[in-house]
Design a protein around this motif. Structure first.
Motif, PDB file in Angstrom:
ATOM      1  N   SER A 145      18.872 -52.986  94.345  1.00 32.25           N
ATOM      2  CA  SER A 145      18.924 -53.500  92.859  1.00 32.25           C
ATOM      3  C   SER A 145      20.691 -53.707  92.946  1.00 32.25           C
ATOM      4  O   SER A 145      21.236 -53.610  93.721  1.00 32.25           O
ATOM      5  CB  SER A 145      19.018 -51.881  92.453  1.00 32.25           C
ATOM      6  N   ASN A 147      23.849 -53.150  92.238  1.00 30.72           N
ATOM      7  CA  ASN A 147      24.367 -51.829  91.890  1.00 30.72           C
ATOM      8  C   ASN A 147      25.705 -52.230  92.708  1.00 30.72           C
ATOM      9  O   ASN A 147      25.054 -52.815  94.261  1.00 30.72           O
ATOM     10  CB  ASN A 147      24.596 -50.637  91.388  1.00 30.72           C
ATOM     11  N   SER A 153      21.625 -47.760  88.796  1.00 32.90           N
ATOM     12  CA  SER A 153      21.132 -49.044  89.287  1.00 32.90           C
ATOM     13  C   SER A 153      21.513 -50.049  87.916  1.00 32.90           C
ATOM     14  O   SER A 153      21.265 -49.103  87.086  1.00 32.90           O
ATOM     15  CB  SER A 153      19.372 -48.857  89.627  1.00 32.90           C
ATOM     16  N   GLU A 182      13.108 -47.530  89.497  1.00 31.52           N
ATOM     17  CA  GLU A 182      13.151 -48.073  90.021  1.00 31.52           C
ATOM     18  C   GLU A 182      10.776 -48.574  90.642  1.00 31.52           C
ATOM     19  O   GLU A 182      10.234 -47.698  90.237  1.00 31.52           O
ATOM     20  CB  GLU A 182      13.187 -47.840  90.940  1.00 31.52           C
ATOM     21  N   HIS A 235      21.676 -41.332  95.714  1.00 29.15           N
ATOM     22  CA  HIS A 235      21.517 -42.062  94.294  1.00 29.15           C
ATOM     23  C   HIS A 235      21.596 -41.928  92.979  1.00 29.15           C
ATOM     24  O   HIS A 235      21.978 -40.807  93.759  1.00 29.15           O
ATOM     25  CB  HIS A 235      19.234 -42.392  94.223  1.00 29.15           C
TER      26      HIS A 235
HETATM   27 MG    MG Z   1      18.980 -48.856  94.245  1.00 23.29          MG
END
Ligand code: MG
Ligand code: AMP
Length: 244
Positions: A145, A147, A153, A182, A235
């Motif tokens: 992703s 980021n 994300s 995701e 995350h």
């Molecule tokens: Mg990611």
């Protein structure tokens, strides 16, 4: 480094922009591109150097392997050593879509792209602009992703720009992502499928195609080491104060 942003129209994709972005990838540059899940940060998956740049731009630990993005299931042939009937059935049913499958990798795939693991993670995104870009580039594109590691994300080109301005060459803007969650990551065996990371495709959906679907034990028991190295990192950590 200057970061270029170019828009493509979803309904009438601008071929010249896709070609420009494809050329940046072919020359080893970093291109952020839309998928149906989140924006990805793409680089030539077959060049060690390109993967290095991706880890550096994101500040990502290099033991966390990358997903290789391809325009269709035909494109996996040179990247894996075998395609089981189960793997084929999953591709036929869920590609293009938010399902990432890991299969034993061929020698063509550099160790850096898989974090030294024997399997490579593969996905065909359900996004016309993205698949056109993958076709035009003509190489598998490794993409996490887009980021900075540990941050949420990105689901818009502006999110990508806020994190990545000055760190990457190019952002392909096709508007907001439709799913925003995701991909599901699965390890495929001949007779069963193990979910390594839950995501856009559910266990129940997988069970319509494969009779045995299990969760990686690390998802139910925090003491166990996850088979997807990324699952051990934080995350979705928004950088904002929280009040109760
Ligand atoms: Mg990611
Ligand atoms: P992201 O790059 O944020 O989309 O996350 C990709 C996820 O897939 C991470 O959790 C990775 O650890 C996992 N992954 C990628 N390649 C492999 C692989 N070869 N084996 C197991 N997990 C993988």
């Amino acid at each position: 480094m200057e970061t270029i942003i170019r828009k493509i129209d979803k309904n009438q994709i601008n071929q010249d922009v896709i070609e420009e972005a494809g050329n940046v990838l072919k020359q080893g540059g970093l291109v952020a591109f839309p998928t149906e899940t989140v924006y990805g940060l793409g680089a030539d998956a077959l060049k060690e150097e390109a993967a290095k740049k991706t880890y550096a731009a994101k500040g990502r630990p290099s033991d966390n392997p990358l997903i290789l993005h391809i325009p269709n299931s035909e494109s996996i042939k040179s990247l894996v050593t075998e395609v089981s009937t189960t793997a084929q059935a999953l591709m036929d049913n869920f590609w293009p879509g938010p399902l990432t499958i890991t299969l034993p990798k061929s020698d063509l795939v550099p160790d850096r792209a898989t974090g030294g693991l024997p399997r490579v993670a593969l996905r065909c995104p359900d996004h016309d602009g993205c698949r056109l870009l993958l076709q035009r580039a003509g190489i598998p594109i490794a993409a996490p992703s887009a980021n900075i590691s540990g941050r949420p994300s990105p689901t818009t080109a502006q999110d990508v720009y806020n994190d990545m301005n000055g760190r990457i060459s190019y952002i392909l803007d096709a508007g907001p992502c439709t799913i925003g969650v995701e991909s599901t990551v699965v390890e495929v065996h001949d007779d069963k499928v193990i979910i390594l990371r839950p995501g856009g495709i559910t266990k129940a959906q997988l069970e319509t195609v494969v009779s045995t679907v299990e969760y990686d034990t690390a998802l139910v028991n925090a003491e166990t080491k996850p088979k997807a190295p990324g699952m051990k990192y934080t995350h979705y950590a928004p950088d904002a104060p929280m009040t109760v």
